[in-house]
Scaffold this active site. Structure first.
Site, PDB file in Angstrom:
ATOM      1  CB  CYS A 188       7.430  47.141   1.815  1.00 50.27           C
ATOM      2  SG  CYS A 188       7.036  48.739   1.085  1.00 50.27           S
TER       3      CYS A 188
ATOM      4  CE1 TYR B 227      -3.257   2.568   8.386  1.00 51.42           C
ATOM      5  CE2 TYR B 227      -3.281   4.455   6.922  1.00 51.42           C
ATOM      6  CZ  TYR B 227      -2.956   3.886   8.135  1.00 51.42           C
ATOM      7  OH  TYR B 227      -2.326   4.630   9.089  1.00 51.42           O
TER       8      TYR B 227
ATOM      9  CD  GLU C 163      -2.295  -1.172   2.925  1.00 50.27           C
ATOM     10  OE1 GLU C 163      -2.057  -0.233   3.718  1.00 50.27           O
ATOM     11  OE2 GLU C 163      -2.973  -2.158   3.224  1.00 50.27           O
TER      12      GLU C 163
ATOM     13  CB  CYS D  65      10.598  48.262   0.116  1.00 51.78           C
ATOM     14  SG  CYS D  65       9.712  47.628  -1.322  1.00 51.78           S
TER      15      CYS D  65
ATOM     16  CB  CYS E  94       5.019  49.510  -2.163  1.00 55.74           C
ATOM     17  SG  CYS E  94       6.308  48.544  -2.950  1.00 55.74           S
TER      18      CYS E  94
ATOM     19  CG  ASP F 130       4.588  12.287   5.325  1.00 56.36           C
ATOM     20  OD1 ASP F 130       4.543  11.851   6.499  1.00 56.36           O
ATOM     21  OD2 ASP F 130       5.437  13.105   4.943  1.00 56.36           O
TER      22      ASP F 130
ATOM     23  CE  LYS G 249       5.517   5.113   6.890  1.00 58.25           C
ATOM     24  NZ  LYS G 249       5.002   6.340   7.392  1.00 58.25           N
TER      25      LYS G 249
ATOM     26  CE  LYS H 258       9.819   7.262   6.598  1.00 59.19           C
ATOM     27  NZ  LYS H 258       9.778   7.781   7.983  1.00 59.19           N
TER      28      LYS H 258
ATOM     29  CB  CYS I 212       8.673  51.763  -2.887  1.00 58.34           C
ATOM     30  SG  CYS I 212       8.347  51.117  -1.237  1.00 58.34           S
TER      31      CYS I 212
END
Ligand code: IVH
Length: 680
Positions: free
Chosen positions: A431, A229, A114, A413, A436, A118, A116, A319, A416
């Protein structure tokens, strides 16, 4: 290694693994990758095996991680929930098969393979076919009761289907995995990035964090999913067939979501072929798959093989190691988002990773760069987290050139040149200049985009032009565009100009939810915008709403789907003078969005009656119940008063129920409600 040194090392590793267990299971914020964690745990297990005199019965290698959190009732599983042994090596997988062959004294063995998933493990209990409880794994013996949150999962039926070849047992505990799709993960992280909040590392952490939220509306606003499952407990015990593959078929017939695909295999070579097939196709799944789970197929043999204190001997997780690559960090660029958040992006020497070429990766924020001491010119490790966004894990210190200096995050920024600020409680720098040009561009682009006003001819490039020309400084300016100005944009643009102006004019009467979504209020996506539109009916009403209009007494949501976090964001948005002004300007410019139509009632059972809904109903959502009330000519209100005819209360009903009792309002449950609906 001397026994003294080993004892010392074992103690250190136990503390280290326990710390990572806490970060992963309880806080859903791991500091290391799964692979590094598994390596650490393996090193500890190896040492413990080599020096059995230091066994304690308390080592993290002998128990499952504990996910129990504050704020939940705990519940004891009828059968303990175990974990799985895992490996990253083909040889060890083959050894697993050989060991089973020895234990069961058989040469030939049949398996199921099956995906796996996560996510995080939960156990669902169905009694007489009804979902009565959902509990996390906890410490394996008892876990947190997360029923209320699990009920927000749309694909999970409350009632099992029964069929001649799939009768439903009296009581069954079914195990599965709660997860979040990669798409939902990306959506939420994009929102977090805008807000300047720390990003979730992967869908698993976000799913885990979400399932443990105490606000059901917040949970519902993030879409969780589930697959089932495994069997925990069944009464009577002879109703689940003889094989794991047969159990999957049953689960599916009962109407429960199951894994995409399972493989059956005879012998370990077929197992290995299936594992590789899964590896090749898992990137197309909607969820992150971090491995293959190999299980003995005949349930009788599973019982014969038995379990250790922590994991069954009849199953093994293989895994897939996340792919990593090392490459040169050529530079760091700073992106500015719609709300002014500055996001540093790594510009990399292109490198192949999990099937794609990666040349950019997120560096999250200033603190992350400092914590990992990432410098331009460094060789960095890149990994794809949750299969999608590449992240920079860290630096290969051995390759650092002496001239590499620590990275200085910009103080202004990049667009600007305004001095950036850090808002209290936020990791991101912003900013603060509302005007801006990038922020304006992003706001207008969002407003015009498909999911919002869907204005034809107003794509990103066109928005850029309009902003660069200085014609558009805010969303409202779209409705002030002059035909003559637009005609200067090129030769023969007459037709496109007229089309664009027509599309903009049409958008004045777009559905209200589109405008609400288009404003770009933090946390408010399309689904929430629809709920808000339905509830408030106009932009002005939404802008004028107060805290109590969203959240009642015991932090209960007044509007389905709108929790406190969202409510606070909405209030904060309209408190800003520029946003309040925008609402007024839009109205003055003729923007009158269409309020959602209420469908005409088809019956009159509830004519003149007002209902208040509270708590979780066993078989329907509050929205569904509300629709039934309105279809019968009744009204649904958010708060209880003397005028309320009925309070329809489900599980975990809050302050509204208390208030109904104080005022002497009739309280009914769902069964009574259904009787009223079907009464002659
Ligand atoms: S079987 C006693 N099957 O992986 C058997 N687990 O790393 C227990 N998981 O605790 C689990 N997909 O949360 C099983 N197809 C699958 C799975 C799966 C994901 C999770 C589960 C388990 C963890 C172990």
């Amino acid at each position: 290694m001397t026994p003294e040194a080993a004892q010392q090392k074992i103690a250190e590793l136990r503390a280290e693994v326990a710390r990572h267990d806490e970060l992963y299971h309880r806080q859903a914020q791991p500091e290391v990758s799964d692979f590094d964690y598994d390596q650490l745990k393996r090193a500890l297990a190896d040492l413990e095996a080599q020096f059995p005199q230091f066994a304690s019965g308390e080592s993290p290698t002998e128990r499952v991680g504990d996910d129990r959190a504050e704020g939940f009732e705990t519940y004891r599983h009828r059968q303990p929930m175990q974990s799985l042994d895992n490996t990253y090596s083909e040889a060890e997988l083959r050894e697993f098969h050989a060991r089973l062959g020895r234990v069961l004294e058989r040469e030939s063995l049949d398996y199921v393979i099956e995906p796996k998933i996560d996510g995080l493990a939960v156990s669902l209990t169905y009694e007489q076919g009804r979902l009565v409880r959902a509990v996390t794994r906890g410490n394996g013996v008892e876990g947190d009761d997360v029923t209320v949150n699990i009920r927000t999962i749309k694909s999970l039926p409350d009632k099992l289907k029964s069929a001649a070849d799939a009768p439903v047992p009296e009581v069954i505990e079914i195990r599965g995995e709660v997860y979040m799709t990669l798409a939902e993960f990306a959506r939420i992280n994009a929102e977090r990035e805008e807000e300047g909040a720390a990003l979730y590392a992967n869908p698993r952490n976000l799913a885990a964090g979400t399932l443990k939220l105490l606000d059901r509306a917040e949970v519902a606003a993030r879409q969780l999913e589930i697959v089932l499952y495994g069997l925990g407990y069944c009464e009577p015990g002879n109703m689940i067939g003889e094989t794991q593959s047969g159990f999957h078929a049953l689960v599916r017939k009962w109407g429960l979501p199951t894994v995409e695909k399972i493989w059956t295999a005879h012998g370990i070579d077929e197992v290995w072929a299936a594992v590789q097939e899964l590896d090749a196709m898992r990137h197309d799944f909607s969820y992150a798959t971090d491995g293959a789970v190999v299980k003995l197929n005949p349930i009788k043999l599973q019982r014969d093989a038995g379990s250790t204190s922590k994991a069954p001997r009849w199953a093994m997780a293989y895994k897939f190691a996340a792919e990593r690559a090392e490459t040169l960090l050529k530079g760091i660029t700073i992106q500015v988002g719609r709300t002014g958040v500055l996001t540093p992006v790594a510009e990399l020497e292109p490198v192949q990773l999990a099937g794609t070429t990666v040349s950019r990766a997120t560096l999250h924020n200033r603190d992350e760069i400092a914590r990992k001491d990432i410098r331009i010119g460094d060789h960095v490790y890149v990994e794809k987290a949750g299969e999608i966004i590449p992240v920079v894990l860290g630096v290969n210190a051995a390759k650092r050139a002496p001239e590499c200096v620590p990275y200085a995050f910009p103080e202004r920024c990049p667009v600007c040149a305004t001095l950036v600020v850090q808002l209290e409680g936020e990791v991101a720098l912003r900013c603060p200049n509302y005007e801006c040009p990038v922020q304006v561009r992003r706001r207008v682009q969002h407003f015009a985009s498909k999911g919002c006003l869907d204005i034809d001819g107003l794509g990103s490039a066109m928005v850029d032009t309009l902003v660069d020309k200085g014609w558009v400084r805010s969303i409202a300016d779209l409705y002030r565009l002059q035909r003559n100005d637009l005609l200067t944009l090129g030769k023969s643009v007459e037709k496109s100009t007229d089309n664009l102006l027509a599309a903009i004019a049409t958008s004045k009467h777009a559905e209200l939810w589109r405008v609400i979504h288009g404003l770009g209020i933090t946390h408010v996506g399309a689904a929430a915008a629809k709920d808000l539109a339905k509830h408030f009916g106009s932009l002005e009403a939404l802008a004028a709403a107060k805290y109590e209009d969203f959240i009642a007494g015991k932090k209960e949501s007044v509007i389905n789907g709108i929790g406190e976090t969202m409510a606070l964001a909405i209030l904060a948005y309209f408190q800003k003078p520029e946003n309040a002004a925008l609402v007024r300007e839009l109205r003055a410019l003729g923007v009158e969005p269409a309020a959602p139509e209420k469908s005409a009632p088809t019956g009159n059972r509830f004519a003149g009656k007002t209902f208040v809904l509270t708590g979780t109903l066993p078989t329907m959502t509050r929205d569904e119940a509300g629709a039934k009330i309105e279809a019968e000519g009744g009204k649904v209100s958010g708060s209880v008063s003397k005028k309320t005819s009925f309070v329809l209360a489900g599980e975990e009903a809050g302050s509204k129920l208390d208030k109904a009792r104080t005022l002497g309002v009739t309280v009914i449950d769902e069964a009574e409600f259904l009787r009223m609906l079907s009464a002659e």
